[in-house]
Write an enzyme that holds these catalytic residues in place. Structure first.
Site, PDB file in Angstrom:
ATOM      1  N   ILE A  34      37.567  38.066  -1.554  1.00 12.15           N
ATOM      2  CA  ILE A  34      36.588  37.213  -2.228  1.00 12.15           C
ATOM      3  C   ILE A  34      36.950  37.043  -3.708  1.00 12.15           C
ATOM      4  CG2 ILE A  34      34.158  37.053  -2.898  1.00 12.15           C
ATOM      5  CD1 ILE A  34      33.520  38.672  -0.289  1.00 12.15           C
ATOM      6  N   ASP A  74      42.441  44.798 -11.347  1.00 11.14           N
ATOM      7  CA  ASP A  74      42.495  45.384 -10.004  1.00 11.14           C
ATOM      8  C   ASP A  74      43.436  46.582 -10.032  1.00 11.14           C
ATOM      9  OD1 ASP A  74      42.852  45.687  -7.035  1.00 11.14           O
ATOM     10  OD2 ASP A  74      41.877  43.733  -6.977  1.00 11.14           O
ATOM     11  N   VAL A 103      38.528  50.265 -12.279  1.00 14.80           N
ATOM     12  CA  VAL A 103      37.252  49.965 -12.953  1.00 14.80           C
ATOM     13  C   VAL A 103      36.275  51.141 -12.942  1.00 14.80           C
ATOM     14  CG1 VAL A 103      37.344  47.446 -12.779  1.00 14.80           C
ATOM     15  CG2 VAL A 103      36.383  48.776 -10.881  1.00 14.80           C
ATOM     16  N   TYR A 128      26.683  52.693   1.377  1.00 12.96           N
ATOM     17  CA  TYR A 128      27.013  51.325   0.947  1.00 12.96           C
ATOM     18  C   TYR A 128      25.746  50.536   0.616  1.00 12.96           C
ATOM     19  CZ  TYR A 128      28.927  46.592   1.025  1.00 12.96           C
ATOM     20  OH  TYR A 128      29.292  45.306   0.694  1.00 12.96           O
TER      21      TYR A 128
END
Ligand code: NAD
Length: 248
Positions: free
Chosen positions: A19, A38, A63, A154
């Site tokens: 995405i 990334d 990150v 999640y």
């Protein structure tokens, strides 16, 4: 470059694949310069950005690491200019029954899916504040409204993303910065394709629009939310999911 985002600089986390890669290409097509953050090689995405006629650069950044995120702010500014748009897309979604889930698993999900967004939002907003304009879009999931086993950590993390988005919207509005969230359905990416194929049969049948969602189904909403057209929209979650989850 012309387009709604001409002159803007966008940062997209997790944009080497899936995405995030589609997001980067769309933002570039709308005229933005795009930085790919990334842990994986983002050169393919940079090629997409350049093919759209925009400037792009990729940086290897974890990150979850405060120092790497802080370092990325200066790196992006030196390469493309200060960020106007932050798309917090990096995330993981391993399916894991509750009994098999360790506290390390739980913390890893929260570090990548939630804490990263806190770190990047704190790091990239000072320059947005200084210019009185900014856009943040965070990736959540329509799974927060569904019955999916093995996703306790999640779903908890993606609910936290919704809360984080609301908090950011409140704190940043007076600086001309909006924060919103996008929640997709099951999207065909290399990572989801590696999971159980049955999901691709079952999930579309629960949607009003009965086909498998693709990354490009999300890019129009992102481009709108980061444009001037969405200046009065903040703190919201948009389920771009073929009409599966109905909120409100
Ligand atoms: P993906 O696995 O295709 O891509 C995720 C990218 O994030 C990868 O390039 C990966 O290297 C990167 N990444 C992972 N950990 C990182 C870290 N610590 N630092 C920097 N980069 C890191 O994933 P996707 O399917 O494109 O999903 C993207 C986002 O959308 C995620 O937040 C996911 O939770 C959310 N989402 C996806 C779906 C779906 O069905 N694909 C559905 C709902 C929500």
């Amino acid at each position: 470059m012309s387009g709604r985002l001409a002159g803007r600089v966008a940062v997209v986390t997790g944009a080497a694949n899936g995405i995030g890669r589609a997001y980067a290409g769309k933002l570039a097509a709308e005229g933005a310069s795009v930085a790919v953050l990334d842990i994986a090689d983002g050169s393919g995405t940079v090629a997409d950005i350049e093919a759209a006629g925009a400037k792009g650069t990729s940086f290897i950044v974890d990150v979850t690491d405060p120092d790497q995120v802080a370092g990325a702010v200066g790196d992006v500014e030196a390469a493309l200019g200060a960020a106007d748009v932050l798309v917090n897309n990096a995330g993981i979604y391993p399916n894991q029954p509750l009994d098999d889930m360790s506290i390390t698993d739980w913390r890893r999900i929260f570090a990548i899916n939630v804490e990263s967004m806190f770190l990047t939002s704190q790091a990239f907003t000072p320059s947005m504040k200084a210019r009185g304009w900014g856009r943040i879009v965070n990736m959540t999931s329509n799974s927060v409204g569904l019955v999916i086993p093995g996703f306790t950590h999640y779903i908890a993390s993606k609910m936290a993303v919704i809360g984080l988005t609301r908090g950011l919207a409140t704190e940043l509005a007076s600086f001309g910065i909006t924060a919103n969230a996008i929640g997709p359905s099951l999207v065909r990416t290399r990572t989801t394709e590696a999971g159980p194929g049955i999901f691709f049969e079952v999930v579309p049948q629960m949607q009003a629009i009965k086909r498998v969602q693709l990354p490009d189904d999300l890019t129009g909403t992102l481009a709108f939310l980061v444009s001037d057209d969405a200046a009065f929209i903040t703190g919201q979650t948009f389920y771009v999911d073929g009409g599966l989850v109905r909120a409100g």
